[in-house]
Write an enzyme that holds these catalytic residues in place. Structure first.
Site, PDB file in Angstrom:
ATOM      1  N   CYS B  12       0.851  -1.193   0.000  1.00 30.68           N
ATOM      2  CA  CYS B  12       0.000   0.000   0.000  1.00 30.68           C
ATOM      3  C   CYS B  12       0.882   1.235   0.000  1.00 30.68           C
ATOM      4  O   CYS B  12       2.085   1.157   0.202  1.00 30.68           O
ATOM      5  CB  CYS B  12      -0.906   0.024   1.218  1.00 30.68           C
ATOM      6  SG  CYS B  12       0.035   0.182   2.726  1.00 30.68           S
ATOM      7  N   CYS B  15       3.221   1.835   2.897  1.00 31.12           N
ATOM      8  CA  CYS B  15       4.497   1.119   2.920  1.00 31.12           C
ATOM      9  C   CYS B  15       5.574   2.018   2.329  1.00 31.12           C
ATOM     10  O   CYS B  15       6.696   2.089   2.826  1.00 31.12           O
ATOM     11  CB  CYS B  15       4.446  -0.139   2.066  1.00 31.12           C
ATOM     12  SG  CYS B  15       3.184  -1.284   2.542  1.00 31.12           S
ATOM     13  N   ASP B 424       1.256  17.822 -28.394  1.00 29.03           N
ATOM     14  CA  ASP B 424       2.400  17.865 -29.285  1.00 29.03           C
ATOM     15  C   ASP B 424       1.833  18.242 -30.647  1.00 29.03           C
ATOM     16  O   ASP B 424       0.671  17.968 -30.926  1.00 29.03           O
ATOM     17  CB  ASP B 424       3.024  16.464 -29.287  1.00 29.03           C
ATOM     18  CG  ASP B 424       3.946  16.260 -30.448  1.00 29.03           C
ATOM     19  OD1 ASP B 424       4.816  17.112 -30.635  1.00 29.03           O
ATOM     20  OD2 ASP B 424       3.802  15.246 -31.153  1.00 29.03           O
TER      21      ASP B 424
END
Lengths: 70, 736
Positions: B12, B15, B424
């Site tokens: 998760c 962590c 772009d």
């Protein structure tokens, strides 16, 4: 375009390896090769112009012996 | 020393924070950035003070593993570990399903018909709780130590209490019976919650972004075999054997393996993958060439300056991976809700306990404990784990139907929030290759013969613009005429003799140098075409110009209306291009974009995105080239064109199959619809259990003596799951 031959002490493929990037980078050298089988270890260079100095100095700078064969 | 490693064991986003905060104060560590979705850690440390082994050891101490090795190896190991994780999840899921089904059947349909039923159910649920469900308890425990809660906490709390309470009632049923209370067991509720949440995890894991393998795509851009000149002889070597300073021969169509410069030969090289510009670039002695580009029709000898990881291409890819690794994760909505819900539920259960203890009938302490336990048991909705993954899966599937490929579920969860879109130019707004826009003949000219002449001459030429002209003329005529002489003049155009007449096709300089007369009307036309940033090709017969051809990279038909729609949605649109100012301006005006920047380098595109993000904007970027890939990875939502390069697609979370900007509008709508479905799903998941909480707390007891029993828990369970699934399927039928 002219071909120049040199007598050298380039003895093995290891020497050629160290020579490769230097000779490749020289502008007026078109192609080159070393005949390891010949007793004189002949370096044959095809150059674009008459400036033979570049080849001679480059090989010398790398610590090899070089002498033009007339 | 900045290095990136894969890290294993993070389940998760917390962590990730724990790894960061554990490592940061360690001696010699300068900076640590953990990227949870990519499962990587970016370490900056002082070699003289701490070794990598030490850091590895430290991370091991807190239960994670750093994968060391070169990038390709670690990618491989990581992929394997990822596969293992999916496999173990699948095993846990199958395992818990096998044991849960008999428990479910026994408790729902065969209640009171089998001797020792509680004992049988208890034995069957032990493996589900202790094998399949083990990770919920470990994660919940870790969370508890930090006083935080997420979905796992809720699951662990609810199922754990349900299991322990049921075990107690199975082993000592007399305890409650002696106090006049029926001892219920809730084994099925515990195991089914675990099974369904595991199912959700499994679905989500499968829908999660495939580990990004930009490096692998890089390998596909470099040739496997290369022809080099060694000691005067042509030898074929493999890509890995290329040495610095080596002379490499490029034949027509070859991919350039290294960054270097041309030693001999003339050719055009297609650099669109790097620069984004469609027209191949002329290369002569001394010109620089870049790895990953493609040699066109000539042969070249190139000198290898930079090889392997030092090439511009590798640098871009490294930056892409770093950009991906510094991307923040969005917290899952289910976790967010659970984080608030858990303390509230605990509060409610304690409140129920106190009220029963003070006001309840005798034995009040027993009733109070019972109320506390049943509130906790009913708190976790079964469908909690299904709410997000089912909606995402339907959303991703719906996207695929429309040609929107969503690689990374997080983009789908973010796309509805974007307020800035960067486009772009080449290949995204425009078609991406030069095309003939118009051919204008001088008055009194009969064009039919001339068209054949131009086609014949231009077929001989290798210039990329000539190719566009040939493509166009082939639609009108395919007849070729015999040519008497042909000559191409570098940088100017071509000269040829056909039917004893001298023709010249090329730029204005070619005409001026040969003192060829350009009629006034054509001169005017050419001038205005040039102002629109179109390339003008002149055609002369004998000593006067007879026609001009306008060549340009056309704007896609769908672009203008798509941009208008996006602007209506309140999205600010910027255009970035590596092309020149004049062309950029012309295109921006044509499609109605106010903000544009020309002559932009690939790294600048990434920076631009970063700047906007720092201003608090949620940025989407759409592009197709390697030059866009850094920006695509950096953006909150990266959108690659399906016609573009693989690396762009790897860097982006979303790929549009038809390269049609209208699909961006659709992707945003899809994101909106999916997020709405997730929210509705969470509502449906929680609502039945929320209704059941007061019953569990004993609100109905004073009225009719009713307390929570397994039937109510079972009903809440099935209703929430059915509602969530039905709601997710509704998304499938919605019109987007």
């Amino acid at each position: 375009m002219r071909i120049v031959k040199y007598k050298t002490n380039i003895k093995c493929t290891g020497c050629i390896k160290s020579l490769t990037p230097v000779l490749n980078a020289i502008d007026n050298i078109d192609s080159w090769k070393v005949d390891l089988n010949s007793s004189d270890k002949v370096l044959e260079v095809e150059i674009d112009d008459d400036n033979k100095e570049t080849v001679f100095n480059a090989v010398k700078d790398l610590g090899f012996e070089i002498e033009e064969i007339q | 020393m900045k290095e990136q490693y894969k890290i294993v064991g993070m389940t998760c986003a917390t962590c990730a924070i724990s790894v960061e905060s554990y490592l940061k104060p360690q001696e010699g560590i300068i900076d640590v950035t953990v990227n949870y979705p990519n499962q990587t850690v970016l370490l900056e440390y002082d070699h003289s003070k701490v070794t990598l082994e030490n850091i590895q050891q430290k991370i091991k101490e807190i239960g994670y593993t750093i994968v060391v090795g070169n990038t390709q190896d670690s990618q491989k190991i990581f992929k394997k570990l990822e596969e293992n994780r999916l496999r173990s999840l699948k095993f846990k899921l199958i395992f818990s399903t096998l044991f849960s089904i008999p428990i479910f059947i026994m408790s729902m349909f065969l209640m009171g018909k089998i001797p020792y039923e509680n004992w049988i159910m208890m034995v069957l649920s032990i493996p589900v709780i202790f094998v399949s469900g083990a990770e919920f308890y470990t994660i919940a425990w870790k969370k508890l130590k930090h006083f935080s809660a997420n979905m796992d906490t809720l699951v662990a709390l609810s199922t754990g209490i349900a299991f322990l309470f049921s075990v107690f009632n199975t082993v000592y049923p007399h305890y409650f019976i002696s106090k006049g209370i029926n001892p219920h067991v809730y084994f099925e509720s515990a195991v089914i919650i675990i099974t369904l949440i595991l199912l959700g995890r499994f679905l989500e894991e499968k829908a999660k972004s495939k580990t990004s393998s930009a490096i692998k795509k890089l390998m596909s851009l470099t040739p496997k075999k290369v022809t080099a000149i060694r000691n005067g002889e042509e030898v074929i070597i493999s890509y890995d054997e290329i040495l610095k300073g080596e002379l490499i021969i490029l034949k027509p169509g070859d991919k350039v393996p290294v960054d270097g410069k041309v030693k001999k030969g003339n050719s055009f090289i297609d650099e669109s993958m790097i620069s984004g510009e469609p027209i191949p670039v002329k290369k002569i002695k001394g010109s620089k060439v870049f790895a990953g580009t493609i040699n066109q029709k000539g042969a070249l000898r190139i000198l290898a300056d930079k090889i392997g990881n030092d090439t511009l291409l590798s640098q871009i890819i490294k930056l892409v991976e770093q950009a991906q690794s510094s991307k923040p994760t969005i917290q899952k909505m289910a976790d967010k809700i659970a984080g608030i819900f858990v303390p509230v539920v605990i509060g409610l259960s304690v409140l129920a306990f106190i009220i029963w203890y003070l006001l309840g009938p005798e034995p009040s302490s027993t009733y109070a404990t019972l109320a506390l336990i049943t509130v906790l048991i009913i708190a976790c909705p079964c469908a909690l784990g299904l709410a997000t993954p089912t909606a995402l899966m339907v959303g991703i599937g719906k996207g695929a139907e429309q040609g929107i490929l969503i690689k990374d579920a997080q983009s789908l969860e973010t796309a509805y929030k974007i307020d800035t879109l960067i486009l772009d130019k080449t290949g995204t707004i425009t078609e991406g290759k030069p095309q003939v826009i118009d051919i204008i003949w001088d008055k009194n000219i009969v064009s039919t013969t001339l068209e054949k002449v131009v086609l014949t001459i231009e077929s001989q030429s290798e210039h990329p613009i000539a190719e566009a002209i040939v493509q166009h003329l082939k639609k009108i005529t395919t007849e070729l005429i015999a040519i008497q002489s042909f000559q191409s003049i570098t940088g100017l155009g071509t000269e040829a003799t056909v039917n004893n007449k001298r023709y010249r096709i090329g730029n204005e300089n070619l005409m001026l140098q040969n003192k060829i007369n350009i009629p006034n009307t054509l001169q005017q036309k050419a001038k205005s075409l040039k102002l629109e940033a179109k390339t003008v090709v002149y055609i002369s017969e004998q000593d006067s110009v007879v026609g001009i051809i306008a060549v340009a990279d056309k704007v896609k038909e769908t672009t203008i209306s798509a941009i208008r729609k996006l602007q209506k949605l309140g999205i600010d649109i910027h255009m970035l291009t590596g092309d020149n100012e004049q062309t950029a301006k012309a295109i921006a005006q044509q499609v109605g974009i106010k903000h544009f920047q020309a002559n932009v380098m690939p790294s600048e595109k990434g920076k631009f995105v970063e700047q906007l993000q720092k201003q608090g904007k949620i940025v989407a970027m759409a592009g197709d080239g390697i030059n866009d890939s850094l920006a695509l990875a950096q953006a909150d939502v990266g959108i690659a064109m399906g016609s573009g390069t693989d690396i762009a697609m790897e860097s982006a979370g979303i790929t549009l199959m038809q390269s049609n900007l209208k699909l961006i509008v659709k992707a945003i709508q899809l994101s909106k619809a999916t997020m709405k479905t997730i929210k509705q799903n969470l509502f449906w998941a929680f609502i039945y259990n929320l209704i059941a909480i007061p019953i569990a707390a004993g609100m109905l007891y004073p009225i009719n003596g009713f307390l929570l029993n397994p039937m109510i828990a079972g009903a809440a369970m099935s209703m929430s799951s059915i509602s969530v699934l039905a709601n997710s399927l509704r998304l499938k039928n919605s019109t987007i």
